[in-house]
Design a protein around this motif. Structure first.
Motif, PDB file in Angstrom:
ATOM      1  N   LEU A   5     -26.725 -74.914  32.053  1.00 36.02           N
ATOM      2  CA  LEU A   5     -27.242 -76.253  32.326  1.00 36.02           C
ATOM      3  C   LEU A   5     -27.942 -76.778  31.083  1.00 36.02           C
ATOM      4  N   TYR A   6     -27.491 -77.941  30.614  1.00 33.32           N
ATOM      5  CA  TYR A   6     -28.131 -78.623  29.502  1.00 33.32           C
ATOM      6  C   TYR A   6     -29.021 -79.727  30.067  1.00 33.32           C
ATOM      7  N   GLY A   7     -30.261 -79.795  29.613  1.00 36.20           N
ATOM      8  CA  GLY A   7     -31.175 -80.824  30.088  1.00 36.20           C
ATOM      9  C   GLY A   7     -32.539 -80.634  29.479  1.00 36.20           C
ATOM     10  N   HIS A   8     -33.523 -81.301  30.077  1.00 38.94           N
ATOM     11  CA  HIS A   8     -34.904 -81.150  29.615  1.00 38.94           C
ATOM     12  C   HIS A   8     -35.786 -80.931  30.835  1.00 38.94           C
ATOM     13  N   PRO A   9     -36.743 -79.999  30.766  1.00 49.33           N
ATOM     14  CA  PRO A   9     -37.562 -79.676  31.935  1.00 49.33           C
ATOM     15  C   PRO A   9     -38.347 -80.855  32.506  1.00 49.33           C
ATOM     16  N   PHE A  10     -38.674 -81.851  31.678  1.00 51.01           N
ATOM     17  CA  PHE A  10     -39.489 -82.976  32.139  1.00 51.01           C
ATOM     18  C   PHE A  10     -38.641 -84.119  32.688  1.00 51.01           C
ATOM     19  N   SER A  11     -37.328 -83.987  32.544  1.00 49.52           N
ATOM     20  CA  SER A  11     -36.395 -85.006  33.030  1.00 49.52           C
ATOM     21  C   SER A  11     -36.256 -84.940  34.546  1.00 49.52           C
ATOM     22  N   PRO A  27     -27.726 -67.853  39.590  1.00 49.21           N
ATOM     23  CA  PRO A  27     -27.943 -67.468  38.186  1.00 49.21           C
ATOM     24  C   PRO A  27     -27.356 -68.515  37.233  1.00 49.21           C
ATOM     25  N   PHE A  28     -28.101 -68.861  36.195  1.00 46.36           N
ATOM     26  CA  PHE A  28     -27.604 -69.815  35.200  1.00 46.36           C
ATOM     27  C   PHE A  28     -28.419 -69.664  33.928  1.00 46.36           C
ATOM     28  N   GLU A  29     -27.888 -70.203  32.857  1.00 46.37           N
ATOM     29  CA  GLU A  29     -28.606 -70.249  31.588  1.00 46.37           C
ATOM     30  C   GLU A  29     -29.036 -71.687  31.335  1.00 46.37           C
ATOM     31  N   PHE A  30     -30.312 -71.871  31.030  1.00 45.01           N
ATOM     32  CA  PHE A  30     -30.810 -73.220  30.750  1.00 45.01           C
ATOM     33  C   PHE A  30     -30.882 -73.430  29.244  1.00 45.01           C
ATOM     34  N   ARG A  31     -30.272 -74.495  28.768  1.00 46.20           N
ATOM     35  CA  ARG A  31     -30.310 -74.843  27.352  1.00 46.20           C
ATOM     36  C   ARG A  31     -31.042 -76.178  27.207  1.00 46.20           C
ATOM     37  N   SER A  32     -32.265 -76.079  26.761  1.00 47.40           N
ATOM     38  CA  SER A  32     -33.122 -77.250  26.655  1.00 47.40           C
ATOM     39  C   SER A  32     -32.688 -78.140  25.501  1.00 47.40           C
ATOM     40  N   LEU A  33     -32.774 -79.443  25.725  1.00 45.97           N
ATOM     41  CA  LEU A  33     -32.406 -80.432  24.703  1.00 45.97           C
ATOM     42  C   LEU A  33     -33.671 -81.015  24.111  1.00 45.97           C
ATOM     43  N   GLY A  34     -33.824 -80.878  22.815  1.00 49.31           N
ATOM     44  CA  GLY A  34     -35.009 -81.390  22.132  1.00 49.31           C
ATOM     45  C   GLY A  34     -34.872 -81.190  20.638  1.00 49.31           C
ATOM     46  N   PRO A  35     -35.837 -81.700  19.881  1.00 48.33           N
ATOM     47  CA  PRO A  35     -35.754 -81.601  18.418  1.00 48.33           C
ATOM     48  C   PRO A  35     -35.766 -80.176  17.884  1.00 48.33           C
ATOM     49  N   ASP A  36     -36.284 -79.252  18.685  1.00 49.20           N
ATOM     50  CA  ASP A  36     -36.353 -77.860  18.229  1.00 49.20           C
ATOM     51  C   ASP A  36     -35.110 -77.057  18.592  1.00 49.20           C
ATOM     52  N   THR A  37     -34.135 -77.701  19.283  1.00 48.89           N
ATOM     53  CA  THR A  37     -32.893 -77.004  19.647  1.00 48.89           C
ATOM     54  C   THR A  37     -31.686 -77.871  19.290  1.00 48.89           C
ATOM     55  N   PRO A  38     -31.490 -78.162  18.004  1.00 50.15           N
ATOM     56  CA  PRO A  38     -30.371 -79.049  17.611  1.00 50.15           C
ATOM     57  C   PRO A  38     -29.012 -78.480  17.979  1.00 50.15           C
ATOM     58  N   GLN A  39     -28.885 -77.152  18.017  1.00 48.05           N
ATOM     59  CA  GLN A  39     -27.601 -76.555  18.359  1.00 48.05           C
ATOM     60  C   GLN A  39     -27.216 -76.872  19.801  1.00 48.05           C
ATOM     61  N   ASN A  40     -28.206 -76.921  20.698  1.00 44.65           N
ATOM     62  CA  ASN A  40     -27.930 -77.271  22.092  1.00 44.65           C
ATOM     63  C   ASN A  40     -27.480 -78.723  22.202  1.00 44.65           C
ATOM     64  N   ALA A  41     -28.147 -79.603  21.458  1.00 47.20           N
ATOM     65  CA  ALA A  41     -27.783 -81.021  21.478  1.00 47.20           C
ATOM     66  C   ALA A  41     -26.364 -81.228  20.970  1.00 47.20           C
ATOM     67  N   ALA A  42     -25.987 -80.486  19.934  1.00 43.34           N
ATOM     68  CA  ALA A  42     -24.638 -80.626  19.382  1.00 43.34           C
ATOM     69  C   ALA A  42     -23.584 -80.206  20.411  1.00 43.34           C
ATOM     70  N   GLU A  43     -23.856 -79.102  21.111  1.00 42.40           N
ATOM     71  CA  GLU A  43     -22.921 -78.637  22.147  1.00 42.40           C
ATOM     72  C   GLU A  43     -22.823 -79.654  23.276  1.00 42.40           C
ATOM     73  N   TRP A  44     -23.981 -80.163  23.696  1.00 36.28           N
ATOM     74  CA  TRP A  44     -24.045 -81.132  24.787  1.00 36.28           C
ATOM     75  C   TRP A  44     -23.255 -82.397  24.442  1.00 36.28           C
ATOM     76  N   LEU A  45     -23.483 -82.953  23.260  1.00 39.37           N
ATOM     77  CA  LEU A  45     -22.823 -84.192  22.863  1.00 39.37           C
ATOM     78  C   LEU A  45     -21.329 -83.997  22.660  1.00 39.37           C
ATOM     79  N   GLN A  46     -20.941 -82.815  22.245  1.00 36.05           N
ATOM     80  CA  GLN A  46     -19.513 -82.555  22.109  1.00 36.05           C
ATOM     81  C   GLN A  46     -18.824 -82.594  23.469  1.00 36.05           C
ATOM     82  N   ARG A  47     -19.520 -82.095  24.474  1.00 37.74           N
ATOM     83  CA  ARG A  47     -18.945 -82.067  25.811  1.00 37.74           C
ATOM     84  C   ARG A  47     -19.116 -83.388  26.567  1.00 37.74           C
ATOM     85  N   TRP A  48     -20.186 -84.134  26.263  1.00 33.44           N
ATOM     86  CA  TRP A  48     -20.468 -85.370  27.002  1.00 33.44           C
ATOM     87  C   TRP A  48     -21.068 -86.410  26.044  1.00 33.44           C
TER      88      TRP A  48
END
Length: 219
Positions: A5-11, A27-48
């Protein structure tokens, strides 16, 4: 692990899906989106590339839009808590309340936030005034629907309550639910006490200073 799951805890919309996952202990893996996780943002934007979150990825398959994600989870990763009833008419009622909380509670909150952040062509106080007017109408209506109900559509916790929890959480920060609506106040309190939502709230607690309207010292 197949679920990511890609997202942000405060969203609010990320929390809506987190509630569904926590309800069933999925069970799932959470991938937070924010300035400190640019790799997650890149994966997220590639998919959506439409730049909306949360995004669920199941063994390479992308699923977007919160209500669809939760229904997908029930179909593909069912658990002990059924968030959409088997009866078609009961399911329709749940879907309606899900849309009500997203469109008539959460949307005005986002409108108020957009005004403060100057993302809409209105002065912040004008955007907030419009949002509060819309929320007051929604509060008055939903109060009439909660008579003799524990959850949004009755005795069972459903998709509608996954939508209601973060919506009412932030709505009350934006325009306080007054004593005129005791059933709505009590319903919000029950949602906050629900372990799945309580967990989501606690996980996002550190981000409260980010709330543009100013997070109150409560909840």
């Amino acid at each position: 692990m197949s679920l990511v799951l890609y997202g942000h805890p405060f969203s609010s919309y990320t929390q809506k899906v987190l509630i569904a996952l926590y309800e069933n202990g999925t069970p799932f893996e959470f991938r937070s989106l924010g300035p400190d996780t640019p790799q997650n943002a890149a994966e997220w934007l590639q998919r959506w590339p439409l730049q909306k979150f949360p995004l669920l990825v199941d063994d390479g398959h992308s699923v977007v839009e919160t209500s669809i994600i939760i229904e997908y989870l029930q179909l593909q990763h069912p658990g002990p808590v059924r968030l959409l009833p088997a009866d078609p008419m009961a399911a329709l009622d749940v879907r309606f309340f899900d849309r009500f909380f997203d469109l008539h509670i959460m949307d005005p909150v986002q409108f108020a936030v957009a005004g403060v952040l100057q993302r809409i062509p209105l002065k912040p106080e004008e955007g907030l005034a419009q949002a509060r007017e819309r929320l007051e109408r929604a509060y008055a209506w939903i109060e009439t629907q909660l008579v003799d109900k524990t959850w949004a559509t009755g005795a069972s916790f459903t998709l509608a309550d996954c939508a209601a929890a973060p919506s009412l959480f932030y709505a009350d920060w934006t325009h306080r639910i007054s004593d005129t609506y005791p059933l709505l106040q009590a319903y919000r309190a029950r949602l906050l006490a629900r372990p799945s939502f309580a967990r989501a709230v606690d996980e996002a607690r550190q981000y409260r200073p980010l709330f543009p309207l100013g997070a109150p010292d409560r909840d």
